[in-house]
Write a protein that holds these residues in place. Structure first.
Motif, short mmCIF file in Angstrom:
data_model
loop_
_atom_site.label_atom_id
_atom_site.label_comp_id
_atom_site.label_asym_id
_atom_site.label_seq_id
_atom_site.Cartn_x
_atom_site.Cartn_y
_atom_site.Cartn_z
N TYR A 244 66.49 105.10 27.48
CA TYR A 244 66.09 105.70 26.30
C TYR A 244 65.90 104.75 25.08
O TYR A 244 64.85 104.61 24.42
CB TYR A 244 67.19 106.66 25.67
N LEU A 245 66.73 103.63 25.16
CA LEU A 245 66.69 102.59 24.26
C LEU A 245 65.29 101.97 24.31
O LEU A 245 64.78 101.28 23.83
CB LEU A 245 67.90 101.75 24.26
N PHE A 246 65.16 101.53 25.92
CA PHE A 246 64.00 100.72 26.16
C PHE A 246 62.76 101.47 25.94
O PHE A 246 61.63 100.97 25.30
CB PHE A 246 63.82 100.62 27.68
N VAL B 14 57.92 97.21 23.86
CA VAL B 14 57.86 96.92 25.37
C VAL B 14 57.54 98.11 26.38
O VAL B 14 56.58 97.99 27.16
CB VAL B 14 59.16 96.18 26.07
N PHE B 15 57.87 99.27 25.66
CA PHE B 15 57.71 100.39 26.50
C PHE B 15 56.21 100.71 26.57
O PHE B 15 55.68 101.50 27.52
CB PHE B 15 58.35 101.72 25.84
N LYS B 16 55.51 100.23 25.55
CA LYS B 16 53.78 100.83 25.29
C LYS B 16 53.18 100.10 26.63
O LYS B 16 52.06 100.50 27.04
CB LYS B 16 53.51 100.01 24.18
N LEU B 17 53.84 98.99 27.43
CA LEU B 17 53.37 98.55 28.57
C LEU B 17 53.31 99.69 29.68
O LEU B 17 52.25 99.64 30.52
CB LEU B 17 54.20 97.71 29.31
N LEU B 18 54.13 100.68 29.57
CA LEU B 18 53.74 101.88 30.58
C LEU B 18 52.78 102.85 30.25
O LEU B 18 52.75 103.72 30.90
CB LEU B 18 55.33 102.59 30.84
N LEU B 19 51.93 102.70 29.03
CA LEU B 19 50.94 103.43 28.75
C LEU B 19 49.68 103.26 29.42
O LEU B 19 48.68 103.96 29.55
CB LEU B 19 50.75 103.53 27.24
N THR B 20 49.78 102.02 30.14
CA THR B 20 48.33 101.87 31.05
C THR B 20 48.95 101.46 32.33
O THR B 20 50.04 101.23 32.69
CB THR B 20 47.78 100.55 30.63
N LYS B 21 47.94 101.46 33.39
CA LYS B 21 48.21 101.20 34.73
C LYS B 21 47.74 99.76 34.97
O LYS B 21 48.25 99.24 36.18
CB LYS B 21 47.57 102.23 35.69
N ASP B 22 47.02 98.99 34.22
CA ASP B 22 46.43 97.83 34.37
C ASP B 22 47.53 96.80 33.62
O ASP B 22 47.40 96.34 32.53
CB ASP B 22 45.03 97.72 33.88
N ASP C 299 53.03 91.17 31.67
CA ASP C 299 53.34 92.53 31.56
C ASP C 299 54.50 92.53 32.91
O ASP C 299 55.60 93.08 32.79
CB ASP C 299 52.38 93.47 31.78
N TYR C 300 53.86 92.01 33.88
CA TYR C 300 54.89 92.12 35.08
C TYR C 300 56.14 91.56 35.02
O TYR C 300 57.13 91.89 35.44
CB TYR C 300 53.91 91.72 36.37
N LEU C 301 55.96 90.35 34.34
CA LEU C 301 57.05 89.46 34.24
C LEU C 301 58.31 90.25 33.21
O LEU C 301 59.39 90.36 33.53
CB LEU C 301 56.77 88.10 33.40
N ILE C 302 57.80 90.90 32.23
CA ILE C 302 58.57 91.86 31.41
C ILE C 302 59.31 93.00 32.15
O ILE C 302 60.72 93.02 31.93
CB ILE C 302 57.96 92.09 30.11
N LEU C 303 58.34 93.63 32.90
CA LEU C 303 58.97 94.56 33.45
C LEU C 303 60.07 94.21 34.58
O LEU C 303 61.02 94.87 34.95
CB LEU C 303 57.75 95.26 34.19
N TYR C 304 59.46 93.32 35.27
CA TYR C 304 60.55 92.64 36.26
C TYR C 304 61.94 92.32 35.79
O TYR C 304 62.82 92.67 36.55
CB TYR C 304 59.89 91.33 36.77
N ILE C 305 61.96 91.44 34.59
CA ILE C 305 63.08 91.25 34.12
C ILE C 305 64.09 92.36 33.71
O ILE C 305 65.19 92.56 33.97
CB ILE C 305 62.85 90.33 32.69
N SER D 67 61.75 111.27 34.03
CA SER D 67 61.29 112.34 33.33
C SER D 67 61.64 111.93 31.86
O SER D 67 60.59 112.01 31.19
CB SER D 67 62.39 113.56 33.47
N LEU D 68 62.41 110.91 31.57
CA LEU D 68 62.45 110.52 30.06
C LEU D 68 61.18 109.71 29.73
O LEU D 68 60.76 109.68 28.90
CB LEU D 68 63.54 109.59 29.81
N PHE D 69 60.96 108.79 30.74
CA PHE D 69 59.73 107.97 30.45
C PHE D 69 58.41 108.69 30.57
O PHE D 69 57.67 108.48 29.45
CB PHE D 69 59.50 106.99 31.78
N ARG D 70 58.33 109.82 31.27
CA ARG D 70 57.03 110.52 31.26
C ARG D 70 57.03 111.53 29.84
O ARG D 70 55.74 111.50 29.27
CB ARG D 70 57.15 111.57 32.43
N ASP D 71 57.98 111.96 29.35
CA ASP D 71 58.28 112.49 28.11
C ASP D 71 57.73 111.74 26.81
O ASP D 71 56.94 111.91 26.04
CB ASP D 71 59.49 113.34 27.96
N GLN D 72 58.17 110.46 26.94
CA GLN D 72 57.80 109.39 25.97
C GLN D 72 56.36 109.11 26.09
O GLN D 72 55.56 109.00 24.85
CB GLN D 72 58.74 108.14 26.19
#
Length: 557
Positions: free
Chosen positions: A19-21, A26-34, A39-45, A189-194
């Protein structure tokens, strides 16, 4: 049962972290599939940290660890694909291996495999064009369930002694499969709702921006002045719902709508140092009313405490500002901040378009005047001499010629529009030709062959006149035998072609300072309809010259 309860307690911690994430940029990275490499580095960490935390929060059971490590690897794979899932799984697996225990190797291998498996699920949905399914909680649930079942199998196959591995699986299989599958589904589900929330905000912003753009169209046709600024400020105030909207030029307020309009008056000089700084430094200034307060320089009783000042730029020149205000204890929405910037760009683009059209009209008039200036002296001198000569022997004929001359110049003076029909062009040229035929007597013949369906096609004004004059002045007048000028208008492969032909064949490429009439006709056509069209001249020496005008089938509009 204790293991299951404890694992679900860890899931609760993961949900808080997720939820905090979701509230971070940074969460805006998940709004795109490219994703980019960064971006990969941030998500990897992030997901590797989640997986390792899952290991540390684990519950020791018979020399092994019941844990929620798989959630980080599985969600990483589902969201980022095989590359990210494998990377997170491998890193978390190596970490688990170095913690030791008889399941160290099997858990290290299984965690890597689980991340890769989830990544393959991601790839499957991407290939099917159904990327949004990777955020489906059901997909997360069943992917993680399958991953955890595979982990149990790997533990049974690799861990030694086998009897201890079997006892361990009996204890941890159900709690880990259940808690991790449910946990992954809840986090997804939380990510999808956001993501849906961001999409709704984006859609709302887009609709609002489109409404504003639609209402602003045409309001700046005559530039930015008191009347147009008042209309624009009213539209922005109505659509954004901010406390007040102001529009200024570089020196004074052009319009003010909303709270504070009793003392912020149109016509007043700009008093705000904030606005002066935005203009001088060509930058956006935002005083949010919390960390930076707007203080009205005119009235101590002013209720406005926050302001967004956006310069209106045309190229690199600041010509004014748009200002959005909010009052005390009223939150300045980020969407209005973005809208303010967008509106300023929209206004600037419309003003730039108005300026371009104005300059284009000036250029067109200048070009028309230049053609007229070239035509009139030559033709007038020759026409007057012809009429004087004719008047000595045929007064009626001289009177007709004077009528033609008068008609020619009257149409010349009235032709200040950019476009005219082929019919109008021929009527104009006809008066010119009637006088020239008398001047050359039987030495000049005119042949006109025009497709009647093309008479109302629009072409640039003064297209035919310079070409016809060129054929006579630089062609027919240079030869001793009879001269023939042909005017043809016909269809050619979907285009409209106009040919002005003479039988002299004396055309010479003009110097830069001469032949301006033809050059201007060619340039105007190209500017209107593109480089594929315009004027071309072909000359067969001492035989013929053909000036070809090519236009699209619809004409120039």
């Amino acid at each position: 049962m204790d293991i299951l309860i404890n694992l679900f307690k860890e899931i609760a911690v993961f949900l808080v972290v997720a939820y905090l994430f979701s509230k971070t940029p940074v969460f805006k990275l998940l709004l795109t599939k490219d994703f980019s490499y960064s971006d990969y580095l941030i998500l990897y960490i992030f997901f590797t940290s989640m997986a390792i935390i899952g290991t540390y929060f684990g519950i020791p059971v018979h020399g092994a660890i019941a844990n929620n490590r798989v959630i980080g690897a599985a969600i990483a794979g589902l969201i980022g694909g095989p590359f990210l899932g494998f990377g997170v799984g491998l890193t978390a697996g190596i970490h688990r291996y170095f913690l030791g225990g008889f399941t160290a190797l099997s858990c290290g291998i299984s965690t890597t495999f689980e991340g890769l498996m989830a990544g393959l699920v991601h790839s499957y949905f991407v290939r099917k064009g159904r990327y949004e399914r990777v955020f489906d909680p059901d997909v997360a649930f069943f992917t993680t369930l399958a991953a955890e079942v595979s982990q149990m199998l790997i533990i049974l196959l690799i861990s030694k002694p086998t009897t201890e591995a079997v006892e361990l699986v009996k204890l941890i299989a159900m709690p880990m499969i259940a808690s991790n599958s449910v946990g992954a589904a809840l986090i997804m589900s939380l990510f999808r709702d956001q993501r849906s929330h961001f999409d709704k905000i984006g859609s709302s912003y887009s609709r609002q921006a489109l409404r504003i753009a639609r209402r602003l169209i045409g309001e700046l046709k005559k530039g930015l002045h008191f009347q147009s600024a008042q209309k624009i400020a009213t539209i922005i105030h109505e659509e954004t719902g901010v406390a007040a909207v102001a529009i200024t030029d570089r020196e004074k307020i052009l319009a003010f709508v909303g709270i504070g309009s009793d003392h912020h008056k149109a016509g007043y000089e700009i008093a705000s140092s904030t606005t002066k700084s935005a203009i001088k430094e060509n930058k956006i200034i935002f005083l949010d009313g919390t960390n930076d307060h707007y203080i009205c320089p005119i009235s101590e009783k002013c209720k406005l405490t926050s302001v967004l000042v956006v310069p209106i730029r045309i190229k690199d020149e600041v010509i004014g500002t748009i200002k959005l205000y909010e009052q005390k204890n009223k939150f300045f929405f980020k969407i209005n901040e973005a809208l303010g910037k967008g509106i300023a760009e929209l206004v600037a683009n419309q003003l730039l378009s108005v300026r371009y059209e104005y300059q284009k009209n000036l250029l067109t008039k200048a070009e028309l005047n230049l053609i007229q200036a070239q035509i009139n002296p030559h033709f007038l001198f020759n026409a007057i001499n012809t009429i004087i000569a004719v008047s000595r022997r045929d007064a009626n004929k001289a009177r007709d010629l004077l009528m033609h001359l008068s008609n020619y110049f009257r149409k010349n003076l009235k032709r200040n529009q950019d476009l005219s029909t082929i019919r109008d062009e021929l009527n104009h040229v006809n008066s010119y030709l009637e006088i020239e035929k008398v001047r050359f007597q039987d030495h000049l013949k005119i042949e006109i062959d025009i497709d009647s369906t093309l008479m109302d096609i629009k072409i640039p004004t003064f297209t035919l006149q310079p070409l016809v004059e060129n054929a006579i002045k630089h062609g027919i007048s240079k030869i001793l035998e009879d001269g023939i000028v042909k005017i043809k208008v016909f269809k050619n492969n979907g285009d409209v072609q106009i040919n002005i032909e003479d039988n002299a064949g004396t055309y010479v490429e003009p110097h830069e300072s001469s032949g301006l009439g033809i050059q201007i006709v060619d340039k105007r056509i190209k500017n209107l309809v593109g480089e594929d069209y315009g004027v071309k001249i072909n000359c067969k020496s001492d035989f013929e010259t053909i000036a070809t005008v090519l236009l699209p089938g619809r004409g120039t509009i």
